[in-house]
Design a protein around this motif. Structure first.
Motif, PDB file in Angstrom:
ATOM      1  N   THR A  45      42.855  49.772  45.799  1.00 31.07           N
ATOM      2  CA  THR A  45      44.107  49.649  45.196  1.00 31.07           C
ATOM      3  C   THR A  45      44.438  48.084  44.762  1.00 31.07           C
ATOM      4  O   THR A  45      45.209  47.690  43.672  1.00 31.07           O
ATOM      5  N   LYS A  46      43.801  47.276  45.214  1.00 31.34           N
ATOM      6  CA  LYS A  46      43.864  45.910  44.662  1.00 31.34           C
ATOM      7  C   LYS A  46      42.474  45.372  44.026  1.00 31.34           C
ATOM      8  O   LYS A  46      42.292  44.284  43.891  1.00 31.34           O
ATOM      9  N   ARG A  47      41.952  46.483  43.285  1.00 24.78           N
ATOM     10  CA  ARG A  47      40.572  46.192  42.596  1.00 24.78           C
ATOM     11  C   ARG A  47      39.701  45.368  43.285  1.00 24.78           C
ATOM     12  O   ARG A  47      38.694  44.580  42.896  1.00 24.78           O
ATOM     13  N   ALA A 101      39.958  43.001  45.594  1.00 20.35           N
ATOM     14  CA  ALA A 101      40.323  41.556  45.628  1.00 20.35           C
ATOM     15  C   ALA A 101      40.356  41.213  47.071  1.00 20.35           C
ATOM     16  O   ALA A 101      40.349  41.976  48.019  1.00 20.35           O
ATOM     17  N   ALA A 150      37.762  41.717  42.214  1.00 20.95           N
ATOM     18  CA  ALA A 150      38.611  41.034  41.291  1.00 20.95           C
ATOM     19  C   ALA A 150      39.056  39.590  41.749  1.00 20.95           C
ATOM     20  O   ALA A 150      40.144  39.179  41.434  1.00 20.95           O
ATOM     21  N   GLY A 151      38.296  39.308  42.658  1.00 24.62           N
ATOM     22  CA  GLY A 151      38.183  37.743  43.134  1.00 24.62           C
ATOM     23  C   GLY A 151      39.519  37.636  44.190  1.00 24.62           C
ATOM     24  O   GLY A 151      39.705  38.545  45.011  1.00 24.62           O
ATOM     25  N   GLY A 152      39.926  36.292  44.338  1.00 25.89           N
ATOM     26  CA  GLY A 152      40.891  36.095  45.421  1.00 25.89           C
ATOM     27  C   GLY A 152      42.248  37.065  45.366  1.00 25.89           C
ATOM     28  O   GLY A 152      42.580  37.048  44.223  1.00 25.89           O
ATOM     29  N   ASP A 153      42.627  37.453  46.185  1.00 25.39           N
ATOM     30  CA  ASP A 153      44.016  38.317  46.208  1.00 25.39           C
ATOM     31  C   ASP A 153      45.188  37.311  45.812  1.00 25.39           C
ATOM     32  O   ASP A 153      45.661  36.407  46.855  1.00 25.39           O
ATOM     33  N   GLN A 154      45.637  37.351  44.744  1.00 23.89           N
ATOM     34  CA  GLN A 154      46.869  36.437  44.247  1.00 23.89           C
ATOM     35  C   GLN A 154      48.090  36.780  45.368  1.00 23.89           C
ATOM     36  O   GLN A 154      49.031  35.619  45.452  1.00 23.89           O
ATOM     37  N   TYR A 171      44.252  30.770  50.205  1.00 21.25           N
ATOM     38  CA  TYR A 171      44.690  32.039  50.625  1.00 21.25           C
ATOM     39  C   TYR A 171      45.013  32.189  52.155  1.00 21.25           C
ATOM     40  O   TYR A 171      44.464  32.052  53.010  1.00 21.25           O
ATOM     41  N   TYR A 217      35.302  46.091  37.626  1.00 19.56           N
ATOM     42  CA  TYR A 217      35.571  44.553  37.103  1.00 19.56           C
ATOM     43  C   TYR A 217      34.703  43.541  38.293  1.00 19.56           C
ATOM     44  O   TYR A 217      34.743  44.060  39.476  1.00 19.56           O
ATOM     45  N   GLY A 260      36.491  35.248  41.582  1.00 21.15           N
ATOM     46  CA  GLY A 260      35.773  34.759  42.647  1.00 21.15           C
ATOM     47  C   GLY A 260      34.866  36.095  42.830  1.00 21.15           C
ATOM     48  O   GLY A 260      33.544  35.976  43.582  1.00 21.15           O
ATOM     49  N   THR A 281      38.786  34.122  35.345  1.00 20.68           N
ATOM     50  CA  THR A 281      40.275  33.966  34.772  1.00 20.68           C
ATOM     51  C   THR A 281      40.998  32.621  35.691  1.00 20.68           C
ATOM     52  O   THR A 281      41.922  32.386  35.331  1.00 20.68           O
ATOM     53  N   SER A 295      43.249  28.130  39.139  1.00 19.61           N
ATOM     54  CA  SER A 295      42.049  28.038  40.041  1.00 19.61           C
ATOM     55  C   SER A 295      40.888  27.884  39.183  1.00 19.61           C
ATOM     56  O   SER A 295      40.630  27.763  37.969  1.00 19.61           O
ATOM     57  N   PHE A 296      39.807  27.295  40.288  1.00 21.83           N
ATOM     58  CA  PHE A 296      38.429  27.393  39.368  1.00 21.83           C
ATOM     59  C   PHE A 296      37.461  27.375  40.490  1.00 21.83           C
ATOM     60  O   PHE A 296      37.681  27.019  41.860  1.00 21.83           O
ATOM     61  N   GLN A 338      36.645  38.476  28.746  1.00 22.80           N
ATOM     62  CA  GLN A 338      35.946  39.701  29.570  1.00 22.80           C
ATOM     63  C   GLN A 338      34.855  40.072  28.732  1.00 22.80           C
ATOM     64  O   GLN A 338      34.770  40.244  27.716  1.00 22.80           O
TER      65      GLN A 338
HETATM   66  C1  2NE Z   1      40.878  42.810  37.570  1.00 25.28           C
HETATM   67  C2  2NE Z   1      41.930  43.330  36.448  1.00 25.28           C
HETATM   68  C3  2NE Z   1      41.442  42.755  34.927  1.00 25.28           C
HETATM   69  C4  2NE Z   1      41.859  45.010  36.508  1.00 25.28           C
HETATM   70  O1  2NE Z   1      43.041  44.987  35.338  1.00 25.28           O
HETATM   71  P1  2NE Z   1      43.555  46.650  35.604  1.00 25.28           P
HETATM   72  O2  2NE Z   1      44.306  46.834  34.364  1.00 25.28           O
HETATM   73  O3  2NE Z   1      42.329  47.735  35.475  1.00 25.28           O
HETATM   74  O4  2NE Z   1      44.107  46.848  36.842  1.00 25.28           O
HETATM   75  P2  2NE Z   1      45.710  46.067  37.339  1.00 25.28           P
HETATM   76  O5  2NE Z   1      46.807  47.072  36.969  1.00 25.28           O
HETATM   77  O6  2NE Z   1      45.783  44.721  36.494  1.00 25.28           O
HETATM   78  O7  2NE Z   1      45.393  45.902  38.885  1.00 25.28           O
HETATM   79  C5  2NE Z   1      45.566  47.051  39.527  1.00 25.28           C
HETATM   80  C6  2NE Z   1      46.100  46.540  41.034  1.00 25.28           C
HETATM   81  O8  2NE Z   1      45.195  45.551  41.602  1.00 25.28           O
HETATM   82  C7  2NE Z   1      46.057  44.316  41.782  1.00 25.28           C
HETATM   83  C8  2NE Z   1      46.930  44.347  40.738  1.00 25.28           C
HETATM   84  O9  2NE Z   1      47.944  43.495  41.121  1.00 25.28           O
HETATM   85  C9  2NE Z   1      47.487  45.797  40.708  1.00 25.28           C
HETATM   86  O10 2NE Z   1      48.267  46.113  41.687  1.00 25.28           O
HETATM   87  P3  2NE Z   1      49.861  46.589  41.464  1.00 25.28           P
HETATM   88  O11 2NE Z   1      50.607  45.543  40.417  1.00 25.28           O
HETATM   89  O12 2NE Z   1      49.683  47.888  40.866  1.00 25.28           O
HETATM   90  O13 2NE Z   1      50.311  46.769  42.807  1.00 25.28           O
HETATM   91  N1  2NE Z   1      44.807  43.153  41.555  1.00 25.28           N
HETATM   92  C10 2NE Z   1      44.078  43.007  40.806  1.00 25.28           C
HETATM   93  N2  2NE Z   1      43.414  42.078  41.193  1.00 25.28           N
HETATM   94  C11 2NE Z   1      44.160  41.499  42.001  1.00 25.28           C
HETATM   95  C12 2NE Z   1      44.127  40.057  42.567  1.00 25.28           C
HETATM   96  N3  2NE Z   1      43.044  39.174  42.369  1.00 25.28           N
HETATM   97  N4  2NE Z   1      44.816  39.820  43.533  1.00 25.28           N
HETATM   98  C13 2NE Z   1      45.996  40.491  43.829  1.00 25.28           C
HETATM   99  N5  2NE Z   1      46.137  41.922  43.265  1.00 25.28           N
HETATM  100  C14 2NE Z   1      45.102  42.199  42.346  1.00 25.28           C
HETATM  101  C15 2NE Z   1      43.323  42.396  36.551  1.00 25.28           C
HETATM  102  O14 2NE Z   1      43.799  43.144  37.776  1.00 25.28           O
HETATM  103  C16 2NE Z   1      43.261  41.234  36.811  1.00 25.28           C
HETATM  104  O15 2NE Z   1      43.100  40.311  36.015  1.00 25.28           O
HETATM  105  N6  2NE Z   1      43.497  40.596  38.050  1.00 25.28           N
HETATM  106  C17 2NE Z   1      43.479  39.174  38.486  1.00 25.28           C
HETATM  107  C18 2NE Z   1      41.963  38.906  38.636  1.00 25.28           C
HETATM  108  C19 2NE Z   1      42.145  37.296  39.127  1.00 25.28           C
HETATM  109  O16 2NE Z   1      42.633  36.499  38.387  1.00 25.28           O
HETATM  110  N7  2NE Z   1      41.560  36.966  40.233  1.00 25.28           N
HETATM  111  C20 2NE Z   1      41.587  35.706  40.737  1.00 25.28           C
HETATM  112  C21 2NE Z   1      40.713  34.543  40.128  1.00 25.28           C
HETATM  113  S1  2NE Z   1      40.686  33.241  40.960  1.00 25.28           S
HETATM  114  C22 2NE Z   1      39.548  33.379  42.110  1.00 25.28           C
HETATM  115  O17 2NE Z   1      39.272  34.303  42.583  1.00 25.28           O
HETATM  116  C23 2NE Z   1      38.739  32.332  43.028  1.00 25.28           C
HETATM  117  C24 2NE Z   1      38.443  31.161  42.445  1.00 25.28           C
HETATM  118  O18 2NE Z   1      38.561  31.109  41.301  1.00 25.28           O
HETATM  119  C25 2NE Z   1      38.011  30.104  43.209  1.00 25.28           C
HETATM  120  C26 2NE Z   1      38.061  30.303  44.609  1.00 25.28           C
HETATM  121  C27 2NE Z   1      37.999  31.363  45.175  1.00 25.28           C
HETATM  122  C28 2NE Z   1      38.728  32.573  44.291  1.00 25.28           C
END
Ligand code: 2NE
Length: 276
Positions: free
Chosen positions: A30-32, A34, A76-80, A88, A120, A124, A146, A152-153, A180
């Protein structure tokens, strides 16, 4: 393949098979998929258990899917939604970035890790897939960063190793533009090994795993350490040197050193010779 469930986790599914293959799946569709700190702790535990089971040689690393809305994700990386002001937040409110621990565990695991990417692999999650030794992607796979969008990075493996894999130009594009990329583009840039139909992704992973498992475990673990030595500085060299030490321990020469110490006598290495 017959999977045997192994371990009890909240955010992760772990299975193993008698064939020498383990399967680790992030289970937060449900959180892709994350990751929150708990997810990462459970993944670290799962990979550590795999390391210590000498019957296992290959890990398939994937994400549970599809979610109820039909969406697929490797991760989808870290749970925002649990991201506090300094990291986190775990269940005690401690700010963490423990995915870095997981990255190192996967990197130095002396077994072959194959990413199976459906949907996806973002942020992270893209870095986790990158750190796997091999990557098979379904036709619906989407890769990208992203960090600069969400504040973040990942300047470690996420930047430096990415540049080794796809080249400096492409790595900078990926991080600076936050676009993407589909499976075809990912294949073209060398980010993945092969594109596979979604419904055959795991079967193909098992096929690749079985091929690896036909080969010499020592050769494979030394090769993995050698690849890491080329990119990971002293930490990489340490892994390669560790493999050499392991092998040396099995020789008469090394055992003579240990025996002489325990028997309180001078060691006699005369049987060893100084080979060319
Ligand atoms: C992954 C992506 C592109 C998918 O898009 P889509 O349209 O298929 O789904 P949607 O509706 O955005 O997501 C479905 C549910 O998953 C949650 C969303 O919030 C949504 O939940 P509801 O609003 O329906 O309740 N979800 C998805 N990704 C989540 C996340 N990362 N954290 C919390 N909830 C998440 C699209 O969902 C997207 O762009 N997600 C965010 C990707 C992101 O920015 N990730 C963090 C990057 S930073 C990182 O990971 C990191 C770092 O850079 C350095 C060190 C450690 C970590």
């Amino acid at each position: 393949i017959e999977w045997e469930p192994w371990g009890e986790y909240q955010d992760v599914l772990l299975d193993r098979s008698s064939e020498g293959i383990a399967r680790v799946a992030i289970d937060r569709p449900t959180k892709r998929n994350a990751f929150r700190p708990r997810t990462v702790m459970e993944l670290c535990d799962a990979f550590t258990r795999i390391r210590d089971d000498q019957r296992l040689g290959v890990v398939l690393f994937t994400g549970v899917g599809p979610a109820d809305d039909g969406g697929y994700a490797f991760c989808a990386g870290g749970d925002q939604s649990v991201r506090g002001d300094g990291g986190y937040l775990d269940e005690e409110g401690l700010p963490r970035l423990n995915v870095l621990d997981l990255q190192r565990i996967i990197r130095s695991l002396p077994k072959v890790v194959i990413a199976l990417v459906a949907g996806y692999a973002i942020g992270g999650g893209q870095v986790l897939h990158l750190l796997c030794d091999l990557s098979l992607a379904a036709e619906n796979a989407v890769f990208g960063q992203t960090g600069p969008k969400v504040g973040s990075f990942d300047g470690g493996f996420g930047a430096g190793y990415l540049a080794r894999v796809v080249g400096q130009r492409k790595a900078r594009e990926i991080w600076f533009l936050c676009r993407q990329y589909g499976a075809e583009e990912a294949l073209k840039m060398g980010l993945i090994n092969e594109i596979v139909p979604l419904d055959g992704l795991e079967a193909e992973g098992v096929r690749w795993a079985r091929e690896v498992l036909q080969h010499s475990p020592t050769a494979i673990r030394c090769l993995k350490a050698a690849f890491n030595a080329e990119t990971d500085g002293l930490a990489g060299l340490q892994e390669l040197a560790g493999q050499a030490t392991h092998l040396f321990y099995r020789t008469d020469e090394a055992q003579e050193g240990r025996n002489a110490f325990l028997q309180k006598r001078r060691p006699d290495f005369s049987g060893s010779g100084w080979l060319p």
